[in-house]
Design a protein around this motif. Structure first.
Motif, PDB file in Angstrom:
ATOM      1  N   ILE A 131       0.855  -1.176   0.000  1.00  0.00           N
ATOM      2  CA  ILE A 131       0.000   0.000   0.000  1.00  0.00           C
ATOM      3  C   ILE A 131       0.896   1.233   0.000  1.00  0.00           C
ATOM      4  CG2 ILE A 131      -1.722   1.315   1.315  1.00  0.00           C
ATOM      5  CD1 ILE A 131      -2.630  -1.348   2.503  1.00  0.00           C
ATOM      6  N   GLY A 132       0.593   2.170  -0.857  1.00  0.00           N
ATOM      7  CA  GLY A 132       1.391   3.385  -0.937  1.00  0.00           C
ATOM      8  C   GLY A 132       0.854   4.468  -0.017  1.00  0.00           C
ATOM      9  N   TYR A 133       1.753   5.334   0.433  1.00  0.00           N
ATOM     10  CA  TYR A 133       1.329   6.445   1.289  1.00  0.00           C
ATOM     11  C   TYR A 133       2.054   7.725   0.899  1.00  0.00           C
ATOM     12  CZ  TYR A 133       5.757   5.846   3.919  1.00  0.00           C
ATOM     13  OH  TYR A 133       7.080   5.746   4.279  1.00  0.00           O
ATOM     14  N   GLY A 134       1.380   8.842   1.133  1.00  0.00           N
ATOM     15  CA  GLY A 134       2.017  10.138   1.024  1.00  0.00           C
ATOM     16  C   GLY A 134       2.607  10.545   2.361  1.00  0.00           C
ATOM     17  N   GLU A 135       1.817  10.338   3.420  1.00  0.00           N
ATOM     18  CA  GLU A 135       2.261  10.582   4.791  1.00  0.00           C
ATOM     19  C   GLU A 135       1.952   9.332   5.607  1.00  0.00           C
ATOM     20  OE1 GLU A 135       3.781  13.373   5.659  1.00  0.00           O
ATOM     21  OE2 GLU A 135       3.350  14.578   3.860  1.00  0.00           O
ATOM     22  N   LEU A 136       2.848   8.988   6.502  1.00  0.00           N
ATOM     23  CA  LEU A 136       2.688   7.797   7.335  1.00  0.00           C
ATOM     24  C   LEU A 136       2.656   8.207   8.803  1.00  0.00           C
ATOM     25  CD1 LEU A 136       2.646   4.638   7.419  1.00  0.00           C
ATOM     26  CD2 LEU A 136       5.130   4.748   7.716  1.00  0.00           C
ATOM     27  N   VAL A 137       1.685   7.673   9.550  1.00  0.00           N
ATOM     28  CA  VAL A 137       1.577   7.955  10.977  1.00  0.00           C
ATOM     29  C   VAL A 137       1.700   6.642  11.746  1.00  0.00           C
ATOM     30  CG1 VAL A 137       0.166   8.942  12.820  1.00  0.00           C
ATOM     31  CG2 VAL A 137       0.030   9.897  10.499  1.00  0.00           C
ATOM     32  N   LEU A 138       2.606   6.600  12.712  1.00  0.00           N
ATOM     33  CA  LEU A 138       2.803   5.410  13.539  1.00  0.00           C
ATOM     34  C   LEU A 138       2.087   5.580  14.870  1.00  0.00           C
ATOM     35  CD1 LEU A 138       6.660   4.907  13.015  1.00  0.00           C
ATOM     36  CD2 LEU A 138       4.778   3.970  11.656  1.00  0.00           C
ATOM     37  N   ASP A 139       1.242   4.619  15.201  1.00  0.00           N
ATOM     38  CA  ASP A 139       0.567   4.601  16.497  1.00  0.00           C
ATOM     39  C   ASP A 139       0.507   3.152  16.972  1.00  0.00           C
ATOM     40  OD1 ASP A 139      -0.829   5.339  18.765  1.00  0.00           O
ATOM     41  OD2 ASP A 139      -2.779   5.235  17.787  1.00  0.00           O
ATOM     42  N   VAL A 296       8.724  12.075  12.843  1.00  0.00           N
ATOM     43  CA  VAL A 296       9.813  11.167  13.199  1.00  0.00           C
ATOM     44  C   VAL A 296      11.144  11.756  12.745  1.00  0.00           C
ATOM     45  CG1 VAL A 296      10.811   8.878  12.817  1.00  0.00           C
ATOM     46  CG2 VAL A 296       8.340   9.133  13.160  1.00  0.00           C
ATOM     47  N   VAL A 297      12.064  11.869  13.695  1.00  0.00           N
ATOM     48  CA  VAL A 297      13.375  12.447  13.392  1.00  0.00           C
ATOM     49  C   VAL A 297      14.145  11.522  12.452  1.00  0.00           C
ATOM     50  CG1 VAL A 297      15.594  13.128  14.389  1.00  0.00           C
ATOM     51  CG2 VAL A 297      13.452  13.676  15.587  1.00  0.00           C
ATOM     52  N   GLY A 298      14.652  12.078  11.361  1.00  0.00           N
ATOM     53  CA  GLY A 298      15.442  11.306  10.414  1.00  0.00           C
ATOM     54  C   GLY A 298      14.651  10.691   9.280  1.00  0.00           C
ATOM     55  N   ALA A 299      13.344  10.972   9.200  1.00  0.00           N
ATOM     56  CA  ALA A 299      12.520  10.403   8.136  1.00  0.00           C
ATOM     57  C   ALA A 299      11.635  11.487   7.537  1.00  0.00           C
ATOM     58  CB  ALA A 299      11.666   9.258   8.664  1.00  0.00           C
ATOM     59  N   GLU A 300      11.400  11.406   6.254  1.00  0.00           N
ATOM     60  CA  GLU A 300      10.504  12.343   5.578  1.00  0.00           C
ATOM     61  C   GLU A 300       9.092  11.771   5.544  1.00  0.00           C
ATOM     62  OE1 GLU A 300      11.155  15.362   4.330  1.00  0.00           O
ATOM     63  OE2 GLU A 300      13.248  15.289   4.998  1.00  0.00           O
ATOM     64  N   HIS A 301       8.114  12.622   5.817  1.00  0.00           N
ATOM     65  CA  HIS A 301       6.695  12.258   5.687  1.00  0.00           C
ATOM     66  C   HIS A 301       6.280  11.126   6.628  1.00  0.00           C
ATOM     67  CE1 HIS A 301       6.770  14.842   2.191  1.00  0.00           C
ATOM     68  NE2 HIS A 301       7.730  14.115   1.669  1.00  0.00           N
ATOM     69  N   VAL A 302       6.941  11.034   7.786  1.00  0.00           N
ATOM     70  CA  VAL A 302       6.591  10.008   8.772  1.00  0.00           C
ATOM     71  C   VAL A 302       6.389  10.684  10.123  1.00  0.00           C
ATOM     72  CG1 VAL A 302       7.228   7.825   9.857  1.00  0.00           C
ATOM     73  CG2 VAL A 302       7.977   8.317   7.524  1.00  0.00           C
ATOM     74  N   TRP A 303       5.288  10.339  10.781  1.00  0.00           N
ATOM     75  CA  TRP A 303       4.903  10.939  12.044  1.00  0.00           C
ATOM     76  C   TRP A 303       4.654   9.823  13.063  1.00  0.00           C
ATOM     77  CZ3 TRP A 303       4.183  16.375  11.319  1.00  0.00           C
ATOM     78  CH2 TRP A 303       4.135  16.780   9.961  1.00  0.00           C
ATOM     79  N   ALA A 304       4.627  10.179  14.339  1.00  0.00           N
ATOM     80  CA  ALA A 304       4.337   9.171  15.367  1.00  0.00           C
ATOM     81  C   ALA A 304       3.580   9.821  16.517  1.00  0.00           C
ATOM     82  CB  ALA A 304       5.612   8.514  15.871  1.00  0.00           C
ATOM     83  N   VAL A 305       2.681   9.033  17.116  1.00  0.00           N
ATOM     84  CA  VAL A 305       1.884   9.511  18.243  1.00  0.00           C
ATOM     85  C   VAL A 305       1.759   8.393  19.274  1.00  0.00           C
ATOM     86  CG1 VAL A 305       0.540  11.089  16.798  1.00  0.00           C
ATOM     87  CG2 VAL A 305      -0.311   8.773  17.197  1.00  0.00           C
TER      88      VAL A 305
END
Length: 457
Positions: A131-139, A296-305
């Motif tokens: 699955i492709g993503y533009g932005e990725l969020v980790l939870d 996320v530090v060190g990654a583009e278009h990746v977030w975490a909560v």
């Protein structure tokens, strides 16, 4: 290959605030969940534990001289525990997430059941489908830490999650490993139902990150309910026993247990996400490092909560981070500020705190002004029959801003956010003292220390 503007791995508390906040936007959202939509909190942690604590406290009210005369009788301990578990199961819908899943899809997001792993930038694999993503969020949350203890696999053991989902009979002998917030809540809960409870705590006091006065209050509360607390103690060996298990400590003490409850902390679930595909390695303890925007530090278009970030691991922190991420994804520059995240231990009396303790203020180079008031200054304590407790406030000596609060009792979890707002907004005590509280409420206890701090300046 299907592609979404936003893919969220994990459907916990923080993720929910992302997908609901983005509902109605032009962004397409997919949520991948391998277990329960809603995460641990509504099914295995916060909600079931507080439901059981509430039931236990209602049942024990018949023992309290303040209320005993209003009762004509009550069921015995074993039946009370069974009814409490049944009520808990009703509240958590038997861990059926159907309604949560329907609510997710009603927002326009797509729910994908399965295990997700990042395979390369812009792509995750879900059980063999990319699955492709533009932005990725980790939870992806956190998991209980299992002590490296010889023989532990041979005795009955519950994690805190299992303690909140087990429908077995009330255990007669409970040994809790860990004296932090979760360990104290579980020890208090089982003691209310008449289990013989021992808490083995490696640190020299309970809830060691809070004020020593709070630790002493918690120790006294547990002692009053018959809990045997062993600070500065480690379990070094476990072995089967006819009652369930037998534990030996580093001091040579031996404890028998119907069940051992692991409450020695949790570890962020980051090892199976595939961060290495992005060139990112988890930090200390497995936490995924994020910047002030929750990226996320060190990654583009990746977030975490949430817990996976290792920042103030509470459900309300995850909610806050979810809103921060959603705002940034929608193009509204937003930064997280964690100075005023409340902390609570839901015993009764309750412990609630926010901001600095005296020790953490001093570590930050601040010698704060302090003021303390007994909870009895609020008439509500007499009305509710809850006279026990106190409040301590800390203020910055130069700015006069409130920087910390710790409260014991007075249902402080319901009003500690007033102190949180003062901390976050850097409100001087000269302004905060002018807040007028309705009478009679517990929150009135804030007034005396605020006026005292203002006088001291």
């Amino acid at each position: 290959m299907d592609r979404y503007d936003v893919v969220i791995i994990g459907a916990g508390a923080g993720a929910k605030l992302v997908w609901t906040s983005l509902a109605g936007s032009a962004l397409s959202v997919a949520v991948v969940e391998e277990a329960l939509v809603g995460g641990d909190c509504p099914f295995l942690a916060c909600v079931p534990s507080k439901a059981m604590l509430r039931s236990a406290q209602v049942w024990r009210a018949a023992d309290d001289p303040e209320w005993a005369g209003l009762f004509t009788g009550r069921v015995p301990e074993r039946a009370a525990y069974e009814q409490t578990v049944a009520r808990r199961e009703r509240i958590v819908h038997g861990r059926d997430d159907t309604a949560n899943a329907a609510g997710l899809e009603k927002t326009g997001a797509t729910l994908i059941r399965g295990t997700a792993r990042i395979v390369r930038p812009g792509v995750v694999d879900v059980d063999g489908t990319e699955i492709g993503y533009g932005e990725l969020v980790l939870d992806t949350g956190s998991a209980p830490i299992r002590p490296d203890l010889p023989g532990l696999d041979e005795v009955p053991v519950w994690t805190s999650d299992e303690a909140m989902s087990s429908t077995s009979e009330r255990p007669e002998l409970v040994v809790v490993i860990g004296g932090g917030p979760v360990g104290c809540e579980l020890a208090f809960l089982y003691a209310l139902f008449g289990s013989a409870v021992t808490v083995v705590q490696r640190a020299d006091r309970l809830i060691p990150r809070e004020e020593p006065k709070a630790s002493q209050a918690m120790l006294s509360l547990l002692h009053d309910h018959g809990v045997d607390v062993r600070p500065n103690t480690r379990v070094v060996r476990a072995e089967p026993h006819r009652l369930g298990g037998r534990l030996t400590t580093d001091h040579g003490d031996v404890f028998d247990a119907s069940v051992v409850i692991q409450a020695a902390g949790r570890r962020p679930r980051s090892e199976r996400v595939g961060l290495e595909a992005l060139g990112v390695a988890p930090g200390r303890g497995g936490a995924v490092e994020v910047d002030e925007r929750c990226r996320v530090v060190g990654a583009e278009h990746v977030w975490a909560v949430g817990d996976v970030t290792g920042v103030a691991p509470f459900t309300h922190t995850a909610h806050y981070q979810g809103r921060v991420v959603a705002a940034n994804l929608a193009g509204r520059e937003t930064r997280a500020d964690y100075r005023a995240v409340p902390r609570a231990v839901y015993t009764r009396p309750v412990l609630a705190a926010v901001g600095h303790t005296l020790a953490s203020a001093r570590e930050a180079g601040i010698e704060p002004l302090t003021a303390t008031a007994p909870m009895t200054q609020a008439v509500r304590t007499s009305i509710e029959g809850e006279p026990e407790g106190w409040l301590t406030l800390l203020a910055h000596p130069d700015t006069g801003a409130v920087i910390g609060a710790t409260a014991w009792g007075g249902r402080a979890e319901e009003w500690i956010s007033e102190a949180a707002l003062a901390i976050r907004a850097e409100i001087p005590v000269e302004v905060a003292r002018d807040v007028v509280h309705p009478f009679p409420t517990f929150s009135e206890v804030l007034e005396t220390p605020l006026w005292e701090l203002a006088r001291s300046r």
